[in-house]
Design a protein around this motif. Structure first.
Motif, PDB file in Angstrom:
ATOM      1  N   ASN A 165       0.817  -1.210   0.000  1.00 43.72           N
ATOM      2  CA  ASN A 165       0.000   0.000   0.000  1.00 43.72           C
ATOM      3  C   ASN A 165       0.850   1.260   0.000  1.00 43.72           C
ATOM      4  OD1 ASN A 165      -2.985  -0.853   0.356  1.00 43.72           O
ATOM      5  ND2 ASN A 165      -1.863  -2.154   1.800  1.00 43.72           N
ATOM      6  N   ARG A 166       2.099   1.129   0.389  1.00 40.55           N
ATOM      7  CA  ARG A 166       3.053   2.240   0.402  1.00 40.55           C
ATOM      8  C   ARG A 166       4.433   1.664   0.165  1.00 40.55           C
ATOM      9  NH1 ARG A 166       1.068   1.488   5.368  1.00 40.55           N
ATOM     10  NH2 ARG A 166      -0.317   3.281   5.183  1.00 40.55           N
ATOM     11  N   ALA A 167       5.366   2.547  -0.207  1.00 40.63           N
ATOM     12  CA  ALA A 167       6.707   2.075  -0.539  1.00 40.63           C
ATOM     13  C   ALA A 167       7.341   1.317   0.615  1.00 40.63           C
ATOM     14  CB  ALA A 167       7.589   3.260  -0.941  1.00 40.63           C
ATOM     15  N   ALA A 170      11.337  -2.516  -3.093  1.00 38.21           N
ATOM     16  CA  ALA A 170      11.735  -3.118  -4.371  1.00 38.21           C
ATOM     17  C   ALA A 170      10.512  -3.640  -5.121  1.00 38.21           C
ATOM     18  CB  ALA A 170      12.730  -4.251  -4.125  1.00 38.21           C
ATOM     19  N   GLY A 171       9.604  -4.263  -4.379  1.00 32.71           N
ATOM     20  CA  GLY A 171       8.392  -4.802  -5.009  1.00 32.71           C
ATOM     21  C   GLY A 171       7.550  -3.698  -5.632  1.00 32.71           C
ATOM     22  N   ILE A 205       3.016  -9.832  -7.048  1.00 33.53           N
ATOM     23  CA  ILE A 205       3.849  -8.897  -6.288  1.00 33.53           C
ATOM     24  C   ILE A 205       2.989  -7.936  -5.467  1.00 33.53           C
ATOM     25  CG2 ILE A 205       5.512  -6.999  -6.507  1.00 33.53           C
ATOM     26  CD1 ILE A 205       6.527  -8.348  -9.054  1.00 33.53           C
ATOM     27  N   ARG A 206       1.941  -7.423  -6.063  1.00 30.46           N
ATOM     28  CA  ARG A 206       1.205  -6.307  -5.474  1.00 30.46           C
ATOM     29  C   ARG A 206       0.006  -6.741  -4.628  1.00 30.46           C
ATOM     30  NH1 ARG A 206       2.248  -0.972  -7.453  1.00 30.46           N
ATOM     31  NH2 ARG A 206       1.208   0.486  -6.059  1.00 30.46           N
ATOM     32  N   ASP A 207      -0.692  -7.780  -5.036  1.00 31.55           N
ATOM     33  CA  ASP A 207      -1.920  -8.170  -4.345  1.00 31.55           C
ATOM     34  C   ASP A 207      -1.629  -9.002  -3.098  1.00 31.55           C
ATOM     35  OD1 ASP A 207      -3.293  -6.881  -6.299  1.00 31.55           O
ATOM     36  OD2 ASP A 207      -3.825  -8.683  -7.421  1.00 31.55           O
ATOM     37  N   VAL A 208      -2.514  -8.901  -2.129  1.00 33.09           N
ATOM     38  CA  VAL A 208      -2.352  -9.641  -0.879  1.00 33.09           C
ATOM     39  C   VAL A 208      -3.023 -11.008  -0.989  1.00 33.09           C
ATOM     40  CG1 VAL A 208      -4.488  -8.811   0.207  1.00 33.09           C
ATOM     41  CG2 VAL A 208      -2.533  -9.445   1.636  1.00 33.09           C
ATOM     42  N   ASP A 209      -2.426 -11.997  -0.311  1.00 31.78           N
ATOM     43  CA  ASP A 209      -3.065 -13.312  -0.184  1.00 31.78           C
ATOM     44  C   ASP A 209      -4.065 -13.194   0.957  1.00 31.78           C
ATOM     45  OD1 ASP A 209      -3.763 -15.912   0.485  1.00 31.78           O
ATOM     46  OD2 ASP A 209      -1.816 -16.722  -0.111  1.00 31.78           O
ATOM     47  N   MET A 210      -5.339 -13.107   0.603  1.00 33.81           N
ATOM     48  CA  MET A 210      -6.370 -12.821   1.599  1.00 33.81           C
ATOM     49  C   MET A 210      -6.406 -13.864   2.717  1.00 33.81           C
ATOM     50  SD  MET A 210      -7.771  -9.959   0.647  1.00 33.81           S
ATOM     51  CE  MET A 210      -9.371  -9.874   1.455  1.00 33.81           C
ATOM     52  N   ALA A 211      -6.298 -15.142   2.387  1.00 40.80           N
ATOM     53  CA  ALA A 211      -6.366 -16.202   3.408  1.00 40.80           C
ATOM     54  C   ALA A 211      -5.202 -16.089   4.389  1.00 40.80           C
ATOM     55  CB  ALA A 211      -6.377 -17.567   2.736  1.00 40.80           C
TER      56      ALA A 211
END
Length: 429
Positions: free
Chosen positions: A37-39, A44-45, A388-394
């Motif tokens: 959500n922020r640097a 790097a990601g 890289i950017r999305d969260v693994d919700m589980a």
């Protein structure tokens, strides 16, 4: 026992803050669906992800560019479909006119349709547009950007598909007014009022009346001398044209002589044109029926277009006057010989249009494959960017639950640690 520093409470407080911070970050990720959500979440990601996003959006726009290119090509190709139909009809008329079962009057009627069809070819070429860009007048040279990065493009040019370029526009002609000087004494050899046809025989040009009789002859198409009844030269009358009259008709109403002067057409489409001057006679412009300037001249004899190409040059040293009308017809089918020759010319025009349509079709098919490839690349790159950017919700829900429990436990322990210093009060009893 110490009361100024409650080490157990400080430790528990630190753990509580840590658990609360971790829980807050988990809730932020879960609410946004993003792991970064922020640097600070992954420097790097973030950089890698933003670069991928630029590529993805570029690929998606390139796909839209390619589709727009297909639309442009379809517009041009659709117009050429009608051009093909017109040329096929012109060829049919040429074959019909080649047959000597037709009279000269029949061929005049056939020529009228060819003239109109040739004008329509010019109109289609001049008015077929995509996003205000003309497609078939030879001016279109476009570049389709079909990639996400610099110089990933495809160039396309469309040739001039109008009547003149296809070879089916005729000569330029205009009405020339001549002077007729009768003999010193009125004789039967004087020119009589009427309509005459200009015919050529072995380099000599004759005025032929309605009965088929030669009434005047000329060696250059400029000066016609009347003939005697036996066909020999006479001095009873002379017609002097300002420009060569070597074909068409000549009319004499008893006062004025008018003939059709033809000049080589160097670039005019079939239609009507008018010569206009600035009033001083020093500048001449040539305008089409729509009022558009298509050429200019400094002397009223040689007219050129904006590119400096000569459209036509009048014969003899005589400028055209203000208001002079220039007519350009279609390919000549007014005789069996000319109609026979026109068949081959129209065949060549059909092949030219076929080649252009084939080229446009191949570009369209190429762009369709381009769109498919861009879509696949965008999909795969999006999947990589998502990892890289999305969260693994589980997984993040598991972390949030853990941090929530730790936070609640730390709160309970902090309450217990705050009760420990109160044991000092027991020593005061």
């Amino acid at each position: 026992m110490r009361i100024n520093h409650n080490i157990a409470a400080l430790n528990t407080y630190r753990q509580l803050n840590s658990a609360s911070t971790a829980q807050s970050k988990s809730m932020e990720k879960l609410s946004s669906g993003l792991r970064i959500n922020r640097a600070g979440d992954d420097a790097a990601g973030l950089a890698i992800s933003e670069k991928m996003r630029g590529q993805i959006r570029g690929l998606d726009q390139a796909a839209r560019n390619s589709q727009d290119g297909i639309s442009l090509i379809q517009t041009a190709e659709g117009a050429l479909n009608e051009t093909h139909s017109i040329l096929q009809r012109m060829r049919e008329l040429a074959v019909q006119s080649s047959n000597d079962t037709n009279t000269s009057k029949d061929r005049k009627e056939l020529q009228k349709e060819v003239d109109q069809l040739s004008q329509e070819l010019g109109r289609i070429g001049n008015t077929t547009e995509f996003n205000t860009q003309k497609l078939l007048d030879g001016s279109f040279e476009g570049t389709f950007h079909i990639g996400a990065n610099e110089n990933q493009n495809l160039s396309l040019s469309v040739n001039d598909m109008r009547g003149f370029s296809l070879g089916v526009a005729g000569k330029a002609s205009f009405t020339d007014t001549a002077t007729y000087t009768a003999g010193t004494t009125e004789t039967s050899d004087d020119l009589k009022a009427g309509t005459f046809t200009v015919k050529e025989d072995s380099g000599t040009y004759y005025l032929v009346d309605n009965s088929g009789k030669n009434v005047a002859s000329s060696a250059d198409g400029l000066t016609y001398n009347t003939l005697k009844a036996d066909g020999t030269a006479s001095t009873d009358g002379t017609i002097v044209f300002n420009h060569e009259v070597k074909s068409g008709q000549v009319t004499y109403d008893g006062t004025n002589v008018k003939g059709t002067s033809e000049v080589t057409n160097g670039g005019l489409q079939a239609g009507k044109y008018t010569v206009e001057t600035d009033g001083s006679g020093g500048a001449f412009t040539l305008k089409d029926s729509g009022g558009n300037t298509v050429g200019s001249s400094a002397d009223g004899m040689t007219f050129k277009n904006v590119d400096g190409d000569t459209l036509f040059t009048t014969t003899n040293v005589q400028m055209l006057t203000n208001g002079a009308e220039i007519s350009v017809g279609g390919i000549d089918i007014s005789s069996s010989k000319s109609a026979n020759s026109a068949i081959t010319t129209i065949n060549n025009a059909l092949e030219t249009v076929s080649a252009e349509r084939s080229k446009l079709g191949s570009y369209q098919n190429r762009l369709e494959h381009t769109i498919n490839n861009l879509g696949t690349s965008s999909e795969n790159l999006t999947a990589a960017e998502s990892r890289i950017r999305d969260v693994d919700m589980a997984k993040e829900m598991m972390n949030q639950t853990k941090n929530s429990i730790l936070s609640q436990a730390a709160q309970a322990m902090l309450a217990q640690a705050n009760q420990q210093p109160q044991g000092v009060l027991q020593l005061l009893r």
